[in-house]
Design an enzyme around this catalytic site. Structure first.
Site, short mmCIF file in Angstrom:
data_model
loop_
_atom_site.label_atom_id
_atom_site.label_comp_id
_atom_site.label_asym_id
_atom_site.label_seq_id
_atom_site.Cartn_x
_atom_site.Cartn_y
_atom_site.Cartn_z
N GLU A 71 0.82 -1.22 0.00
CA GLU A 71 0.00 0.00 0.00
C GLU A 71 0.85 1.26 0.00
OE1 GLU A 71 -3.58 -1.81 2.79
OE2 GLU A 71 -1.70 -1.21 3.69
N LYS A 84 3.75 6.87 2.99
CA LYS A 84 4.37 5.65 3.50
C LYS A 84 4.15 4.53 2.51
CE LYS A 84 2.64 3.11 7.08
NZ LYS A 84 2.38 2.77 8.49
N THR A 99 5.62 -9.47 9.01
CA THR A 99 4.30 -9.32 8.38
C THR A 99 4.20 -7.91 7.77
OG1 THR A 99 3.25 -10.85 9.90
CG2 THR A 99 1.81 -9.22 8.86
N GLN A 155 3.66 -6.11 16.80
CA GLN A 155 3.07 -4.88 17.35
C GLN A 155 2.82 -4.96 18.86
OE1 GLN A 155 2.77 -2.52 14.89
NE2 GLN A 155 3.34 -4.14 13.47
N ASP A 176 -2.02 -15.80 22.24
CA ASP A 176 -1.70 -15.99 20.82
C ASP A 176 -1.90 -17.48 20.52
OD1 ASP A 176 0.35 -14.25 18.66
OD2 ASP A 176 0.05 -16.41 18.32
N THR A 216 -4.12 -9.48 15.58
CA THR A 216 -3.69 -10.73 14.95
C THR A 216 -3.49 -10.51 13.45
OG1 THR A 216 -5.94 -11.48 14.46
CG2 THR A 216 -5.06 -11.99 16.65
N ASP A 242 -7.68 -4.94 8.68
CA ASP A 242 -7.28 -3.72 7.97
C ASP A 242 -7.19 -3.91 6.46
OD1 ASP A 242 -5.08 -5.33 7.96
OD2 ASP A 242 -3.69 -3.92 8.88
N LYS A 246 -10.32 -9.18 5.52
CA LYS A 246 -9.42 -9.48 6.67
C LYS A 246 -9.97 -8.74 7.89
CE LYS A 246 -4.47 -8.91 7.93
NZ LYS A 246 -4.21 -7.60 8.52
N SER A 307 -9.58 0.38 13.99
CA SER A 307 -8.33 0.95 13.45
C SER A 307 -7.90 0.24 12.16
CB SER A 307 -7.23 0.80 14.51
OG SER A 307 -5.96 0.94 13.93
N VAL A 308 -7.57 1.05 11.15
CA VAL A 308 -6.94 0.48 9.95
C VAL A 308 -5.58 1.12 9.68
CG1 VAL A 308 -9.07 -0.29 8.80
CG2 VAL A 308 -8.26 2.04 8.43
P1 NAD Z 1 2.67 -10.52 13.37
O1 NAD Z 1 2.53 -11.47 12.25
O2 NAD Z 1 4.03 -10.18 13.86
O3 NAD Z 1 1.82 -11.03 14.64
C1 NAD Z 1 0.51 -11.50 14.51
C2 NAD Z 1 0.27 -12.55 15.59
O4 NAD Z 1 -1.12 -12.93 15.56
C3 NAD Z 1 1.08 -13.85 15.40
O5 NAD Z 1 1.87 -14.09 16.54
C4 NAD Z 1 0.00 -14.91 15.17
O6 NAD Z 1 0.36 -16.19 15.73
C5 NAD Z 1 -1.18 -14.30 15.91
N1 NAD Z 1 -2.49 -14.85 15.55
C6 NAD Z 1 -2.95 -15.15 14.31
N2 NAD Z 1 -4.22 -15.65 14.40
C7 NAD Z 1 -4.55 -15.60 15.72
C8 NAD Z 1 -5.72 -15.96 16.45
N3 NAD Z 1 -6.79 -16.48 15.84
N4 NAD Z 1 -5.73 -15.77 17.80
C9 NAD Z 1 -4.65 -15.28 18.44
N5 NAD Z 1 -3.49 -14.94 17.80
C10 NAD Z 1 -3.46 -15.10 16.46
O7 NAD Z 1 1.89 -9.19 12.91
P2 NAD Z 1 1.99 -7.71 13.54
O8 NAD Z 1 3.04 -6.93 12.85
O9 NAD Z 1 2.00 -7.83 15.03
O10 NAD Z 1 0.59 -7.14 13.05
C11 NAD Z 1 -0.62 -7.61 13.62
C12 NAD Z 1 -1.79 -7.13 12.79
O11 NAD Z 1 -1.92 -5.71 12.91
C13 NAD Z 1 -1.65 -7.41 11.30
O12 NAD Z 1 -2.88 -7.90 10.82
C14 NAD Z 1 -1.32 -6.07 10.68
O13 NAD Z 1 -1.77 -5.97 9.36
C15 NAD Z 1 -2.07 -5.14 11.60
N6 NAD Z 1 -1.56 -3.76 11.70
C16 NAD Z 1 -2.48 -2.76 11.75
C17 NAD Z 1 -2.06 -1.46 11.90
C18 NAD Z 1 -3.07 -0.36 12.02
O14 NAD Z 1 -2.72 0.82 11.96
N7 NAD Z 1 -4.32 -0.68 12.23
C19 NAD Z 1 -0.69 -1.14 11.95
C20 NAD Z 1 0.23 -2.19 11.91
C21 NAD Z 1 -0.22 -3.51 11.79
#
Ligand code: NAD
Length: 355
Positions: A71, A84, A99, A155, A176, A216, A242, A246, A307-308
């Site tokens: 994106e 970004k 990720t 995160q 998790d 997640t 987001d 998803k 939040s997205v």
């Molecule tokens: P990551 O892959 O490092 O961590 C995600 C974790 O979720 C993993 O440890 C995975 O095992 C766990 N998981 C998956 N399915 C699950 C479930 N059903 N129950 C419990 N845990 C589960 O990813 P990240 O960098 O931590 O990002 C997390 C999410 O946040 C992503 O979807 C990302 O796109 C989103 N994100 C959103 C924003 C925003 O501004 N809204 C910003 C950054 C990231």
């Protein structure tokens, strides 16, 4: 040292662009202190949300593929333009990749020259956490002390620390589907001042939590949070839904919640509310921050931050980093822009450089 609000390119250095690498960003966080950085970022984001009408706004431009999304997130005010580049590939961690990775640029609107190039993988985790906690200041129940954290990936600890710093939570409950992620987060949060409780199910993690964060990563309409897990008065900070297709919350949770969003044209496509009719009431956060719309109005209300991640948060984060750089934060200068003595003699500059 408070970061300055206004920034301008330094005329003597127009051709060299400050670059903040991952190592520089880690240095900035560790020199200033994580909690200071989270607080200062939240201040910058809040001040930009409060002047929302001054920005050019557009939903981010997404390129979807079977395993992820890439994106571009642009925005501008009268002085600066920022964007970004960010990806989201939930399967990446299995191959040893992140990720989410990102970098960004801030430019001067006056002449179009970039004034900062920065890593934004660490910065995104910081700005997302700062935004979540800032929003919770307006929406979470008064005196909230415990947060449940679904998803203990990249995160997670940033979110926990932002809620401790800005809201004063003292306990984080972790869950998790991969216990190794929970172990990692619990270890990282040792000596953070937070009580950490490791949980083995979604039902267990929400016990006694006034704030529920879902963070997640899974490229599907998941149901991380079902209606029976959400009691009256809870604030939900939903981060991981987001992208189209998803999401993390069961639709019934949305129907019981007061929903708050960043930029509606983007959130209707990417957020949890993609599950709802377009006529469903939602509230824009910038209006709550300006006192033009109501945030939490009842202690028993369920509030939801859908939040997205919006471009203005990244713009604020880039402005923050730029203000730190102008005050001496670590960076290097990149020879990114051609700078012929006569601006129209670009060809001559190349010719004179012949060996
Ligand atoms: P990551 O892959 O490092 O961590 C995600 C974790 O979720 C993993 O440890 C995975 O095992 C766990 N998981 C998956 N399915 C699950 C479930 N059903 N129950 C419990 N845990 C589960 O990813 P990240 O960098 O931590 O990002 C997390 C999410 O946040 C992503 O979807 C990302 O796109 C989103 N994100 C959103 C924003 C925003 O501004 N809204 C910003 C950054 C990231």
């Amino acid at each position: 040292m408070k970061p300055e609000n206004k920034i301008a390119p330094s005329p003597s250095n127009l051709a060299m662009v400050p670059f903040v690498s991952v190592a520089h960003m880690m240095d900035l966080v560790n020199q200033r202190g994580l909690e200071t950085v989270l607080r200062e970022l939240a201040d910058m984001i809040e001040s930009d949300f409060k002047r929302w009408p001054e920005f050019d706004k557009t939903a981010r431009v997404a390129a979807h593929s079977p395993d992820g999304v890439i994106e571009l997130m642009p925005t501008a005010d009268a002085e600066n333009y920022g964007f970004k580049y960010v990806n989201g590939h939930p399967k990446n961690t299995k191959q040893g990749y992140q990720t989410v990775t990102a970098f960004g640029v801030l430019s001067s609107v006056a002449n179009g020259y970039p004034i900062l190039l920065s890593e934004m993988t660490v910065l995104t985790a910081l700005r997302t956490a700062a935004t979540s906690a800032l929003v919770a200041k307006y929406l979470a129940p008064k005196g909230a002390k415990t947060m449940a954290m679904f998803g203990n990936g990249a995160q997670c600890e940033f979110q926990a620390m932002a809620f401790k710093t800005l809201l004063g939570i003292d306990t984080v409950r972790l869950y998790d589907i991969d216990p190794a992620a929970t172990e990692k987060a619990a270890k990282n949060l040792q000596n953070s001042g937070l009580k950490v409780v490791k949980c083995t199910s979604g039902q267990e993690v929400v016990e006694g939590a006034e704030i529920i964060t879902t963070c997640t990563a899974d490229k599907q309409n998941a149901t991380i949070l079902t209606d029976n897990m959400v009691g009256a008065g809870v604030h939900i900070n939903a981060i991981g839904g987001d992208c189209p297709g998803k999401t993390e919350l069961h639709r019934d949770v949305l129907l019981r919640s007061e929903i708050f969003v960043e930029y509606p044209p983007q959130t209707w496509v990417e957020g949890e509310i993609q599950q709802l009719e377009k006529t469903h009431p939602i509230t824009e956060l910038w209006q709550v921050m300006r006192g033009e719309a109501v945030g939490r109005s009842d202690p028993r209300q369920i509030t939801l931050f859908d939040s997205v991640g919006f471009a203005i948060e990244d713009f604020s984060a880039l402005r923050y980093v730029h203000s730190c750089v102008t005050k001496g934060a670590a960076h290097e200068l990149l020879d990114m822009l051609a700078d012929p003595d006569d601006p129209r003699d670009l060809f001559g500059m190349v010719k004179r450089a012949q060996p």
